[in-house]
Design a protein around this motif. Structure first.
Motif, PDB file in Angstrom:
ATOM      1  N   ASN A  46       4.274   5.906  -3.578  1.00 53.18           N
ATOM      2  CA  ASN A  46       4.499   7.197  -2.929  1.00 53.18           C
ATOM      3  C   ASN A  46       5.485   7.117  -1.757  1.00 53.18           C
TER       4      ASN A  46
ATOM      5  N   LYS B 274       0.828  -1.202   0.000  1.00 52.59           N
ATOM      6  CA  LYS B 274       0.000   0.000   0.000  1.00 52.59           C
ATOM      7  C   LYS B 274       0.863   1.253   0.000  1.00 52.59           C
ATOM      8  N   ASN B 275       0.540   2.202  -0.860  1.00 50.59           N
ATOM      9  CA  ASN B 275       1.277   3.462  -1.005  1.00 50.59           C
ATOM     10  C   ASN B 275       2.728   3.256  -1.453  1.00 50.59           C
TER      11      ASN B 275
END
Length: 620
Positions: A115, A111-112
């Motif tokens: 980023n 997740k992420n």
């Protein structure tokens, strides 16, 4: 019974053919990558005699590459439309029944993941040599089947038994000291005959050295560090491998390593280490080639990144570790030695997948022009763009040591430090550089400064205040020294006190530390923890004043926070006149010493004790 025998024979037959594949690398991949293509290295006896195929609506085998070595296949897939899960790769021969399949997995990204943030000037990095930090798992001290199994703490070049769990078990100590990231020297397997504890002679780019632990241990370290707000930086090596790497017994192509022909004839061609050939407009082609293609040492084969199959392999390997370990950065060893166009491609490929990631490259030069050349936004006259987010600041490290060791005369001493920082005009982004007092390849800072306690505090305290990413080598906080054999690598990487059961001195608990060791540890802890929350240090304006009478003053300013750093080389107390610092605007303001916590008012003069560092702040 006949049916049972048939099933057994069928199973044995399938197993036999399946075993034709000994390796598939990378061992798995992920969906949702920006790069739509995936290259698999397939290794097995005579595997190139098989025809691979994929029958999958969303996965396309777009290219099959065979090399001079029949034991390799390189398969290029388009996975841009793939979803997570497993898919089968079929291997067949015409007119033969010994066909088989291999199941390959595409995982979901963390997740992420896209980023994820790398390290920056708000970070203070703790550099660890794992073998010498802490031994938490004695069961892996000796691993049967490896070439080097001896554990001997009395031998500086033998393995001492430190491991990944040793780091994990002391994350609380690292966090409380104020560090926000960990960089460990490589922990991938170095199955070499001797002196392989350091990790830079990797013999399998996808395997954790079992003497350090398992892949699960590595993942656990990353996960637990992340939970504590600590980033994990991986030390990677694109330039070379260890001579016992499995490739070297059965090289994939005729040009997999540089000077391969000479190697097969029993000769090793060593690099000339002329790193300036990367920038030198007058450099000969002979010198350029020897620099970039010569082997670092005879035990470290130099990889040929101009081979497109190897180039893709190395890029994917770096990304595989970023995704697997949820890394917060990469430190790239010997950055100027590989092909520089490949290194730009390598860094660019990583930044394509992780735009906020960080990569620091080692350019061991004290010339700011050479170091600045490798910065991502450098406007180089030859047009070269490196895509490297950070470089190691060897020039600043040297001037700090030289300046503190030199006597105060015109143009020397503190002036050298002042002018060293003034060289920031040559860098595109000074605050992205990583500064350090020492590391695993050079004498301990305490040794470099003649075991002068005051100077050591001055050096470390000053660099932590600079517009830089900071890195501290393990043991600096307790004044570890290599004075017995200055520059000896085995001694530089000495054991951390308390990392082994039965150690008489324990730096983790403070047991039996000397007065100076305790004071240094406390000093660093206070400075690091202040730094952790200081916007002025992270991103503030820097103003410094030319040294006078053995005193050098630097300011970091952001909004209502001003940090004052004063280096005093006088052997006696000094009354510092504050009139010339009026432009900073501190007149009448309350200031606090971040170490002693003493509060005062900024007036006309400030009394400084004898030789040492004073760090003040308006933030309380």
């Amino acid at each position: 019974m006949k049916n049972s025998c048939f099933l057994i024979l069928l199973f044995l037959g399938f197993s036999l053919y399946a075993q034709k594949i000994e390796r598939v690398e990378p061992p798995n991949w992920w969906v949702g990558m920006n790069e739509p293509q995936l290259e698999l290295l397939i290794y097995g006896e005579n595997i190139s005699s098989y025809t691979p195929s994929v029958n999958h609506a969303n996965i396309q085998l777009i290219e099959v590459k065979r090399t001079e070595n029949k034991n390799y296949l390189f398969l290029n897939f388009d996975i841009s439309k793939a979803s997570l899960g497993k898919f089968k790769i079929s291997f067949s021969k015409k007119g033969r029944r010994n066909n088989f399949t291999y199941e390959y997995e595409l995982k979901e990204r963390t997740k992420n993941s896209k980023n994820r943030e790398g390290f920056d000037s708000s970070d203070a990095i703790y550099l660890i040599t794992p073998d010498r930090f802490a031994n938490a798992d004695t069961s892996n001290d000796k691993v049967k089947g490896l070439r080097e199994i001896t554990i001997n703490r009395k031998d500086d070049y033998a393995r001492h038994g430190g491991d990944l769990k040793g780091i994990t078990n002391h994350l609380d100590y690292i966090q409380k000291m104020g560090f926000t990231a960990i960089w460990s020297t490589p922990v991938l397997i170095n199955d070499m005959k001797q002196s392989s504890y350091h990790g830079y002679a990797i013999t399998d780019l996808y395997e954790v050295d079992p003497r350090f632990g398992t892949l699960e241990d590595y993942i656990a370290l990353s996960k637990k560090a992340t939970e504590k707000g600590i980033k994990l930086i991986m030390d990677q090596v694109e330039n070379h491998i260890g001579s016992e790497h499995w490739w070297m017994k059965d090289l994939p192509t005729s040009n997999w390593v540089n000077f391969q022909k000479e190697f097969l004839q029993g000769t090793t061609v060593i690099t000339n280490h002329r790193r300036t050939t990367n920038q030198d407009r007058y450099a000969s082609e002979f010198d350029k080639r020897l620099m970039n293609e010569g082997w670092f040492v005879s035990a470290m084969p130099d990889l040929n990144q101009n081979n497109p199959l190897l180039a893709k392999y190395l890029i994917q390997n770096s990304i595989w570790w970023i995704e697997t370990l949820n890394l917060g950065g990469i430190r790239q060893d010997t950055y100027p030695y590989p092909d520089k166009e490949f290194m730009s491609q390598w860094a660019g490929a990583i930044m394509l997948e992780y735009p906020n990631f960080s990569i620091v490259g080692e350019e061991w030069s004290t010339n700011p022009l050479l170091v600045g050349y490798w910065q991502k936004d450098a406007e180089n006259k030859d047009g070269y763009r490196s895509n490297l987010t950070s470089t190691m600041d060897f020039p600043m490290q040297k001037v700090i040591v030289d300046g503190l060791n030199e006597e105060e005369t015109w143009g020397t001493g503190l002036v050298k430090i002042y002018e060293g920082l003034a060289n920031d005009f040559s860098y595109s982004k000074p605050n992205t550089m990583m500064v350090f007092p020492d590391n695993h390849d050079m004498s301990r800072i305490y040794t470099q400064l003649g075991e002068d306690f005051a100077k050591t505090k001055m050096a470390v305290g000053y660099l932590l205040m600079l517009p830089r990413i900071s890195q501290i080598y393990y043991g600096t906080e307790v004044l570890l020294s290599d004075a017995a054999k200055p520059g000896d690598h085995g001694l530089i990487r000495t054991d951390f006190p308390g990392g082994w059961k039965g150690d008489k001195v324990n730096a983790f608990t403070g047991k039996n530390l000397t007065k100076n060791q305790t004071e240094m540890q406390s000093f660093l802890k206070k400075v690091l923890n202040y730094r952790k929350n200081s916007e002025a240090i992270h991103s503030g304006k820097t103003v410094h004043f030319g040294p006078e009478n053995g005193v050098y003053v630097l300011f970091r300013v952001k909004k209502d926070e001003t940090v004052v750093v004063i280096l005093n080389k006088n052997e006696t107390p000094v009354e510092l006149n504050l009139e010339r610092f009026k432009e900073i605007g501190l007149q009448g303001k309350t200031i606090q010493n971040i170490v002693s916590e003493k509060i005062n008012t900024w007036q006309k003069t400030l009394k400084l004790n004898s030789k040492g560092i004073t760090i003040l702040t308006t933030k309380m």
